[in-house]
Design a protein around this motif. Structure first.
Motif, PDB file in Angstrom:
ATOM      1  N   TRP A  99     -57.039  41.715  61.664  1.00  0.00           N
ATOM      2  CA  TRP A  99     -56.506  40.906  62.759  1.00  0.00           C
ATOM      3  C   TRP A  99     -56.020  41.814  63.895  1.00  0.00           C
ATOM      4  O   TRP A  99     -56.321  41.546  65.068  1.00  0.00           O
ATOM      5  CB  TRP A  99     -55.355  40.012  62.272  1.00  0.00           C
ATOM      6  CG  TRP A  99     -54.907  39.058  63.333  1.00  0.00           C
ATOM      7  CD1 TRP A  99     -55.306  37.766  63.491  1.00  0.00           C
ATOM      8  CD2 TRP A  99     -53.994  39.322  64.407  1.00  0.00           C
ATOM      9  NE1 TRP A  99     -54.704  37.223  64.603  1.00  0.00           N
ATOM     10  CE2 TRP A  99     -53.896  38.155  65.176  1.00  0.00           C
ATOM     11  CE3 TRP A  99     -53.250  40.428  64.795  1.00  0.00           C
ATOM     12  CZ2 TRP A  99     -53.080  38.059  66.309  1.00  0.00           C
ATOM     13  CZ3 TRP A  99     -52.450  40.349  65.927  1.00  0.00           C
ATOM     14  CH2 TRP A  99     -52.357  39.180  66.669  1.00  0.00           C
ATOM     15  N   LEU A 100     -55.286  42.862  63.568  1.00  0.00           N
ATOM     16  CA  LEU A 100     -54.793  43.763  64.611  1.00  0.00           C
ATOM     17  C   LEU A 100     -55.946  44.382  65.396  1.00  0.00           C
ATOM     18  O   LEU A 100     -55.912  44.439  66.627  1.00  0.00           O
ATOM     19  CB  LEU A 100     -53.903  44.854  64.017  1.00  0.00           C
ATOM     20  CG  LEU A 100     -52.521  44.393  63.594  1.00  0.00           C
ATOM     21  CD1 LEU A 100     -51.835  45.448  62.739  1.00  0.00           C
ATOM     22  CD2 LEU A 100     -51.665  44.034  64.801  1.00  0.00           C
ATOM     23  N   ARG A 101     -56.970  44.827  64.695  1.00  0.00           N
ATOM     24  CA  ARG A 101     -58.119  45.450  65.376  1.00  0.00           C
ATOM     25  C   ARG A 101     -58.812  44.439  66.290  1.00  0.00           C
ATOM     26  O   ARG A 101     -59.220  44.760  67.391  1.00  0.00           O
ATOM     27  CB  ARG A 101     -59.105  46.018  64.367  1.00  0.00           C
ATOM     28  CG  ARG A 101     -60.292  46.640  65.068  1.00  0.00           C
ATOM     29  CD  ARG A 101     -60.913  47.849  64.464  1.00  0.00           C
ATOM     30  NE  ARG A 101     -60.128  48.913  63.968  1.00  0.00           N
ATOM     31  CZ  ARG A 101     -59.768  49.990  64.680  1.00  0.00           C
ATOM     32  NH1 ARG A 101     -60.066  50.076  65.940  1.00  0.00           N
ATOM     33  NH2 ARG A 101     -59.099  50.946  64.117  1.00  0.00           N
ATOM     34  N   GLY A 102     -58.926  43.203  65.839  1.00  0.00           N
ATOM     35  CA  GLY A 102     -59.674  42.205  66.610  1.00  0.00           C
ATOM     36  C   GLY A 102     -58.875  41.387  67.605  1.00  0.00           C
ATOM     37  O   GLY A 102     -59.424  40.902  68.591  1.00  0.00           O
ATOM     38  N   MET A 103     -57.565  41.226  67.361  1.00  0.00           N
ATOM     39  CA  MET A 103     -56.801  40.268  68.162  1.00  0.00           C
ATOM     40  C   MET A 103     -55.548  40.810  68.854  1.00  0.00           C
ATOM     41  O   MET A 103     -54.936  40.097  69.651  1.00  0.00           O
ATOM     42  CB  MET A 103     -56.371  39.089  67.263  1.00  0.00           C
ATOM     43  CG  MET A 103     -57.528  38.327  66.649  1.00  0.00           C
ATOM     44  SD  MET A 103     -58.611  37.558  67.868  1.00  0.00           S
ATOM     45  CE  MET A 103     -57.517  36.364  68.603  1.00  0.00           C
ATOM     46  N   ALA A 104     -55.135  42.025  68.577  1.00  0.00           N
ATOM     47  CA  ALA A 104     -53.872  42.533  69.134  1.00  0.00           C
ATOM     48  C   ALA A 104     -53.855  42.500  70.662  1.00  0.00           C
ATOM     49  O   ALA A 104     -52.824  42.187  71.263  1.00  0.00           O
ATOM     50  CB  ALA A 104     -53.593  43.952  68.637  1.00  0.00           C
ATOM     51  N   TYR A 105     -54.982  42.813  71.298  1.00  0.00           N
ATOM     52  CA  TYR A 105     -55.029  42.805  72.760  1.00  0.00           C
ATOM     53  C   TYR A 105     -55.062  41.382  73.316  1.00  0.00           C
ATOM     54  O   TYR A 105     -54.585  41.127  74.415  1.00  0.00           O
ATOM     55  CB  TYR A 105     -56.241  43.588  73.271  1.00  0.00           C
ATOM     56  CG  TYR A 105     -56.181  45.064  72.952  1.00  0.00           C
ATOM     57  CD1 TYR A 105     -55.082  45.845  73.315  1.00  0.00           C
ATOM     58  CD2 TYR A 105     -57.223  45.684  72.272  1.00  0.00           C
ATOM     59  CE1 TYR A 105     -55.028  47.198  73.012  1.00  0.00           C
ATOM     60  CE2 TYR A 105     -57.178  47.037  71.973  1.00  0.00           C
ATOM     61  CZ  TYR A 105     -56.075  47.784  72.351  1.00  0.00           C
ATOM     62  OH  TYR A 105     -56.020  49.119  72.057  1.00  0.00           O
ATOM     63  N   ASP A 106     -55.624  40.440  72.553  1.00  0.00           N
ATOM     64  CA  ASP A 106     -55.701  39.048  73.006  1.00  0.00           C
ATOM     65  C   ASP A 106     -54.392  38.289  72.803  1.00  0.00           C
ATOM     66  O   ASP A 106     -54.113  37.335  73.527  1.00  0.00           O
ATOM     67  CB  ASP A 106     -56.820  38.313  72.255  1.00  0.00           C
ATOM     68  CG  ASP A 106     -58.189  38.868  72.572  1.00  0.00           C
ATOM     69  OD1 ASP A 106     -58.379  39.402  73.689  1.00  0.00           O
ATOM     70  OD2 ASP A 106     -59.073  38.783  71.704  1.00  0.00           O
ATOM     71  N   MET A 107     -53.620  38.693  71.803  1.00  0.00           N
ATOM     72  CA  MET A 107     -52.348  38.027  71.490  1.00  0.00           C
ATOM     73  C   MET A 107     -51.240  39.070  71.350  1.00  0.00           C
ATOM     74  O   MET A 107     -50.689  39.269  70.266  1.00  0.00           O
ATOM     75  CB  MET A 107     -52.482  37.214  70.199  1.00  0.00           C
ATOM     76  CG  MET A 107     -53.447  36.082  70.266  1.00  0.00           C
ATOM     77  SD  MET A 107     -53.354  35.126  68.733  1.00  0.00           S
ATOM     78  CE  MET A 107     -54.122  33.620  69.241  1.00  0.00           C
ATOM     79  N   PRO A 108     -50.891  39.745  72.440  1.00  0.00           N
ATOM     80  CA  PRO A 108     -49.953  40.870  72.357  1.00  0.00           C
ATOM     81  C   PRO A 108     -48.523  40.499  71.957  1.00  0.00           C
ATOM     82  O   PRO A 108     -47.779  41.359  71.495  1.00  0.00           O
ATOM     83  CB  PRO A 108     -49.979  41.459  73.770  1.00  0.00           C
ATOM     84  CG  PRO A 108     -50.383  40.322  74.642  1.00  0.00           C
ATOM     85  CD  PRO A 108     -51.334  39.506  73.812  1.00  0.00           C
ATOM     86  N   ARG A 109     -48.146  39.233  72.105  1.00  0.00           N
ATOM     87  CA  ARG A 109     -46.778  38.821  71.740  1.00  0.00           C
ATOM     88  C   ARG A 109     -46.676  38.361  70.288  1.00  0.00           C
ATOM     89  O   ARG A 109     -45.622  37.907  69.851  1.00  0.00           O
ATOM     90  CB  ARG A 109     -46.297  37.730  72.692  1.00  0.00           C
ATOM     91  CG  ARG A 109     -46.090  38.236  74.108  1.00  0.00           C
ATOM     92  CD  ARG A 109     -45.582  37.151  75.050  1.00  0.00           C
ATOM     93  NE  ARG A 109     -46.413  35.962  75.035  1.00  0.00           N
ATOM     94  CZ  ARG A 109     -47.435  35.712  75.853  1.00  0.00           C
ATOM     95  NH1 ARG A 109     -47.747  36.598  76.765  1.00  0.00           N
ATOM     96  NH2 ARG A 109     -48.117  34.600  75.764  1.00  0.00           N
ATOM     97  N   SER A 110     -47.759  38.479  69.542  1.00  0.00           N
ATOM     98  CA  SER A 110     -47.720  38.124  68.119  1.00  0.00           C
ATOM     99  C   SER A 110     -46.756  39.048  67.398  1.00  0.00           C
ATOM    100  O   SER A 110     -46.656  40.232  67.716  1.00  0.00           O
ATOM    101  CB  SER A 110     -49.116  38.239  67.505  1.00  0.00           C
ATOM    102  OG  SER A 110     -49.987  37.318  68.122  1.00  0.00           O
ATOM    103  N   GLU A 111     -46.034  38.493  66.443  1.00  0.00           N
ATOM    104  CA  GLU A 111     -45.032  39.258  65.704  1.00  0.00           C
ATOM    105  C   GLU A 111     -45.650  39.857  64.442  1.00  0.00           C
ATOM    106  O   GLU A 111     -46.270  39.152  63.652  1.00  0.00           O
ATOM    107  CB  GLU A 111     -43.860  38.355  65.336  1.00  0.00           C
ATOM    108  CG  GLU A 111     -43.122  37.826  66.555  1.00  0.00           C
ATOM    109  CD  GLU A 111     -42.062  36.824  66.180  1.00  0.00           C
ATOM    110  OE1 GLU A 111     -40.872  37.174  66.262  1.00  0.00           O
ATOM    111  OE2 GLU A 111     -42.455  35.700  65.787  1.00  0.00           O
TER     112      GLU A 111
END
Length: 174
Positions: free
Chosen positions: A90-102
């Motif tokens: 998830w971090l590799r694929g989505m961290a830039y798209d959802m930067p406020r995720s905890e």
């Protein structure tokens, strides 16, 4: 600490570390004769972190202090919960798209905490963390041969060093 969802791997060996720019960078020494190799590295200036049965943990690099974090779960911006090994995907694929995720996990000081996905250096992650839970170190390299799970093996650089006095220089540049 939520041990059930933190990725771990146990093996026999030693971890020694060098202080590099406010961060202890570790060397995992395994295989026959690992105590003698670790002892030589300590004589050459390394700090002994742990020896015997080691528990390695899969973590992520952070952009700022404390420089690494051991995640066990994420709650993304939409409220979805992600746990276990897929946290790294998830971090590799989505961290830039959802930067406020905890991102929930354990700090470099062994305390339960939370960081935001934007704090994770996705390009440098995952990383291997080893040593005592209260004061683990970022393990950069491996000396020797070990059967490691794929995520652990791909996070370590294998050193084939004939001259152990070169290890400090290699670690400083890693």
């Amino acid at each position: 600490m939520n041990q059930t969802t933190i990725l771990t791997h146990q093996l026999e060996g030693a971890i020694v570390a060098y202080a590099v720019n406010d961060l202890l960078k570790g060397v995992l020494v395994v295989g026959p004769g690992y105590p003698a190799i670790a002892e030589q590295l300590v004589k050459d200036g390394a700090q002994s972190i742990a020896q015997g049965t080691l528990t390695l943990r899969l973590g992520v690099a952070l952009y700022d202090r404390p420089f690494f974090f051991i995640p066990h779960s994420i709650i993304d911006e939409a409220g979805a919960s992600i746990r276990g090994e897929v946290v790294f995907d998830w971090l590799r694929g989505m961290a830039y798209d959802m930067p406020r995720s905890e991102v929930f996990g354990v700090t470099a000081r062994g305390k339960d905490d939370q960081v935001f996905a934007r704090d994770v250096d996705v390009e440098s992650s995952p990383i291997v963390v080893g040593g005592p839970e209260a004061s683990p170190v970022y393990v950069v390299t491996l000396i020797g041969e070990a059967r490691l799970p794929l995520r652990f093996a791909s996070a370590l650089k294998t050193l084939t060093v004939a001259d152990l006095s070169e290890v400090r220089t290699i670690i400083a540049s890693a």
